[in-house]
Scaffold this motif. Structure first.
Motif, PDB file in Angstrom:
ATOM      1  N   UNK A 180      -8.295   5.145  -2.011  1.00  0.00           N
ATOM      2  CA  UNK A 180      -9.240   5.558  -0.977  1.00  0.00           C
ATOM      3  C   UNK A 180      -8.769   6.904  -0.430  1.00  0.00           C
ATOM      4  N   UNK A 181      -9.565   7.960  -0.641  1.00  0.00           N
ATOM      5  CA  UNK A 181      -9.156   9.273  -0.152  1.00  0.00           C
ATOM      6  C   UNK A 181      -9.247   9.359   1.372  1.00  0.00           C
ATOM      7  N   UNK A 182      -8.485  10.287   1.942  1.00  0.00           N
ATOM      8  CA  UNK A 182      -8.583  10.524   3.372  1.00  0.00           C
ATOM      9  C   UNK A 182      -9.961  11.118   3.673  1.00  0.00           C
ATOM     10  N   UNK A 183     -10.444  10.974   4.887  1.00  0.00           N
ATOM     11  CA  UNK A 183     -11.753  11.553   5.225  1.00  0.00           C
ATOM     12  C   UNK A 183     -11.815  13.057   4.970  1.00  0.00           C
ATOM     13  N   UNK A 184     -10.742  13.785   5.256  1.00  0.00           N
ATOM     14  CA  UNK A 184     -10.767  15.245   5.029  1.00  0.00           C
ATOM     15  C   UNK A 184     -10.876  15.569   3.549  1.00  0.00           C
ATOM     16  N   UNK A 185     -10.209  14.807   2.684  1.00  0.00           N
ATOM     17  CA  UNK A 185     -10.315  15.036   1.250  1.00  0.00           C
ATOM     18  C   UNK A 185     -11.705  14.631   0.743  1.00  0.00           C
ATOM     19  N   UNK A 190       0.851  -1.182   0.000  1.00  0.00           N
ATOM     20  CA  UNK A 190       0.000   0.000   0.000  1.00  0.00           C
ATOM     21  C   UNK A 190       0.888   1.233   0.000  1.00  0.00           C
ATOM     22  N   UNK A 191       0.395   2.322  -0.587  1.00  0.00           N
ATOM     23  CA  UNK A 191       1.110   3.595  -0.569  1.00  0.00           C
ATOM     24  C   UNK A 191       0.160   4.639  -0.006  1.00  0.00           C
ATOM     25  N   UNK A 192       0.565   5.240   1.112  1.00  0.00           N
ATOM     26  CA  UNK A 192      -0.253   6.265   1.748  1.00  0.00           C
ATOM     27  C   UNK A 192       0.382   7.622   1.529  1.00  0.00           C
ATOM     28  N   UNK A 193      -0.385   8.536   0.954  1.00  0.00           N
ATOM     29  CA  UNK A 193       0.061   9.907   0.770  1.00  0.00           C
ATOM     30  C   UNK A 193      -0.681  10.756   1.802  1.00  0.00           C
ATOM     31  N   UNK A 194       0.023  11.310   2.788  1.00  0.00           N
ATOM     32  CA  UNK A 194      -0.632  12.081   3.844  1.00  0.00           C
ATOM     33  C   UNK A 194      -1.509  13.193   3.258  1.00  0.00           C
ATOM     34  N   UNK A 195      -2.669  13.374   3.852  1.00  0.00           N
ATOM     35  CA  UNK A 195      -3.641  14.399   3.456  1.00  0.00           C
ATOM     36  C   UNK A 195      -4.281  14.143   2.094  1.00  0.00           C
ATOM     37  N   UNK A 196      -3.922  13.033   1.418  1.00  0.00           N
ATOM     38  CA  UNK A 196      -4.499  12.718   0.111  1.00  0.00           C
ATOM     39  C   UNK A 196      -5.260  11.411   0.158  1.00  0.00           C
ATOM     40  N   UNK A 197      -4.577  10.310   0.443  1.00  0.00           N
ATOM     41  CA  UNK A 197      -5.251   9.026   0.504  1.00  0.00           C
ATOM     42  C   UNK A 197      -4.292   7.867   0.357  1.00  0.00           C
ATOM     43  N   UNK A 198      -4.862   6.676   0.141  1.00  0.00           N
ATOM     44  CA  UNK A 198      -4.079   5.450   0.070  1.00  0.00           C
ATOM     45  C   UNK A 198      -4.348   4.721  -1.243  1.00  0.00           C
TER      46      UNK A 198
END
Length: 90
Positions: free
Chosen positions: A80-85, A41-49
């Motif tokens: 999958x976007x972060x909840x804030x996005x 998995x690759x998680x980009x902070x403030x963006x998503x996974x």
């Protein structure tokens, strides 16, 4: 947003050249692609996974002829976007 517009926005925000921004974008895409190919998995902070999901084999229909066909199982990329996005978009 087109690739060229994305590169220009990255260059402006990062106060760098378009060439440096383009190289950074290409490297990011390569890193994500390589990780997904190896099942990570690759998680980009403030963006998503970014991750992969397995699609099961299923029956489908040829839209032209209506004939039943077998659609094989396959692995697909998933984001999958972060909840804030997600809240910004909704």
């Amino acid at each position: 947003m087109k690739k060229s517009e994305l590169i220009a926005a990255i260059a402006k925000a990062g106060q760098t050249s378009n060439a440096d921004a383009e190289r950074s974008l290409i490297v990011l895409a390569d890193v994500v692609r390589t990780a997904l190919e190896s099942g990570q998995k690759v998680t980009l902070p403030e963006i998503g996974t970014f991750s992969t999901k397995e699609r099961k084999a299923r029956k489908g229909r040829n839209p032209r002829t209506g004939e039943a066909i077998d659609v094989p199982a396959k692995t697909v990329a998933h984001f999958k976007p972060t909840p804030s996005l997600a809240d910004l978009i909704a």
